[in-house]
Design an enzyme around this catalytic site. Sequence first.
Site, PDB file in Angstrom:
ATOM      1  N   SER A  99      -9.329   3.432   2.732  1.00 34.71           N
ATOM      2  CA  SER A  99      -8.222   3.977   1.963  1.00 34.71           C
ATOM      3  C   SER A  99      -7.399   2.918   1.219  1.00 34.71           C
ATOM      4  O   SER A  99      -6.557   3.254   0.396  1.00 34.71           O
ATOM      5  CB  SER A  99      -7.280   4.758   2.890  1.00 34.71           C
ATOM      6  OG  SER A  99      -6.661   3.901   3.846  1.00 34.71           O
ATOM      7  N   LYS A 120       0.862  -1.176   0.000  1.00 37.36           N
ATOM      8  CA  LYS A 120       0.000   0.000   0.000  1.00 37.36           C
ATOM      9  C   LYS A 120       0.900   1.228   0.000  1.00 37.36           C
ATOM     10  O   LYS A 120       1.969   1.229   0.623  1.00 37.36           O
ATOM     11  CB  LYS A 120      -0.898  -0.022   1.233  1.00 37.36           C
ATOM     12  CG  LYS A 120      -1.928   1.105   1.300  1.00 37.36           C
ATOM     13  CD  LYS A 120      -2.815   0.930   2.518  1.00 37.36           C
ATOM     14  CE  LYS A 120      -3.834   2.052   2.641  1.00 37.36           C
ATOM     15  NZ  LYS A 120      -4.720   1.877   3.826  1.00 37.36           N
ATOM     16  N   SER A 171     -10.510   1.151   6.630  1.00 43.11           N
ATOM     17  CA  SER A 171      -9.774   1.267   5.377  1.00 43.11           C
ATOM     18  C   SER A 171      -9.482  -0.047   4.673  1.00 43.11           C
ATOM     19  O   SER A 171      -9.090  -0.044   3.505  1.00 43.11           O
ATOM     20  CB  SER A 171      -8.455   2.009   5.612  1.00 43.11           C
ATOM     21  OG  SER A 171      -8.690   3.382   5.825  1.00 43.11           O
TER      22      SER A 171
END
Length: 465
Positions: free
Chosen positions: A150, A75, A174
């Site tokens: 996210s 990520k 997220s």
Amino acid sequence: MTELHELSLVELARMLQGDELGPLDPTRHYLSRIAARADLGAFAEVTADAALERAEQLARATARGPLYGVPHADKDLVARAGVPTRYGSRSRADHVPAESDPLAVALDAAGAVNVGKTATSEFGLTGYTEPRIGSPARDPWNPANGAGGSSGGAAVAVAAGLLPAAVGSDGGGSIRIPAATVGVVGLKPSRGRLPIGSGLDSPDQLAVTGPLARSVADAAFLFDVLAQLAPYPYATAAPPSGSLLDVVRRAAQPSRIGVTTVSPWDDDEDIRLDPDAREAVSRAATWLAGDGHEVEDAPWRPRGYAAMFRRLWRVSAARIPLSDTDSDLVEPLTAWLVQQGRGLSGIETLETLSAARAFERQTVAAFAPYDAVLMPALAQSPRPVGWYDGHDPLRTFALQVEYAPYSSFVNVAGLPAVTLPVTATASGHPVSVQLVGRPGGEATILSLAAQLEDRRGALPHPPAW
């Protein structure tokens, strides 16, 4: 013939360990798919040359970790030495770290092949992934819609077959929000459960590391790997004595399951539960009752959560290292959250953290009679790209709450939770539910999730597949 991206993570790892495949085979295959579907916005950076070199090195190596030869991506909040790490922000457009974060180092030690960076919202602050520095992450079922956030890029990559699974982070939903948006499995572990990304190394104690996968078994396998990545300097639980993958392959033990559609935001925001989301909860409850579990309504009615969490999110944002110059480059919501957080006094910050711990105790006590609590994963269907108001911070925050009002409280309470698709809309888009467990109760909720997955049966792949 089965193509490599159609293999589960468990199957792929087994074949690599048994030399039925070499590390170059899945690396080349997934890099090809990533290049072909750049339009989905799953990746912030692709490091094809480095990935192929890494795969060649692994093919000559004798040591093999549990992820030997498995393609993965960081990520874009995880620093990797020599690779642009932008944190989804224009303020870090040219940032190339000299050192890797512990998670990147540990995944390398486990034998994974890094192929790049998955897209995230700016500093991981929002539940949608439409950073101004890159393309929006798009729902593979309908690219006109966003993918949530996210960890939106990671969820898209898994759902579209661009990665076999992914590691994300979850500070307010997220992992679970994007997983539920695009119809994959997302697991948020208990606070302190994992050695890296435990949630215990920040004052707010919100964000933890966890897996996104196309099946419960794959999520369990990746959790097993994450649980063994490093010694336990921050974790509160000992390493699992057994494999969660073995647990989910067995029949779930009879459990007491509470069911609720109550959100802690109900008294403060306009929360309207979509009929498809309500039906998914009803269907899941019926299936679990039919499998012999005791299923009943959970009388949960939290109070005062909204004001506390708004302050807590500002406290969390205050730690983002932004200079005055950076403030001109970041998005309005980020600038506002950082400014508001830094404006809180020491007493206000301590009172906020204390209120969060009080909410944790109250929620753990309220959920204690149940082995798991079943609730919606999201309140609404996936939102169109651009739906969030990126200019009015208060309005943007409210829209996120209306979309995903069942997520952030789990982080505040430190509980484990898993989202998985159980039904589909009339157009065929998956609809997910959430199972919240007791502290350290990952085995129970994953076992129940596996039962729901069996009841549901195989899902079709999205059109982007």
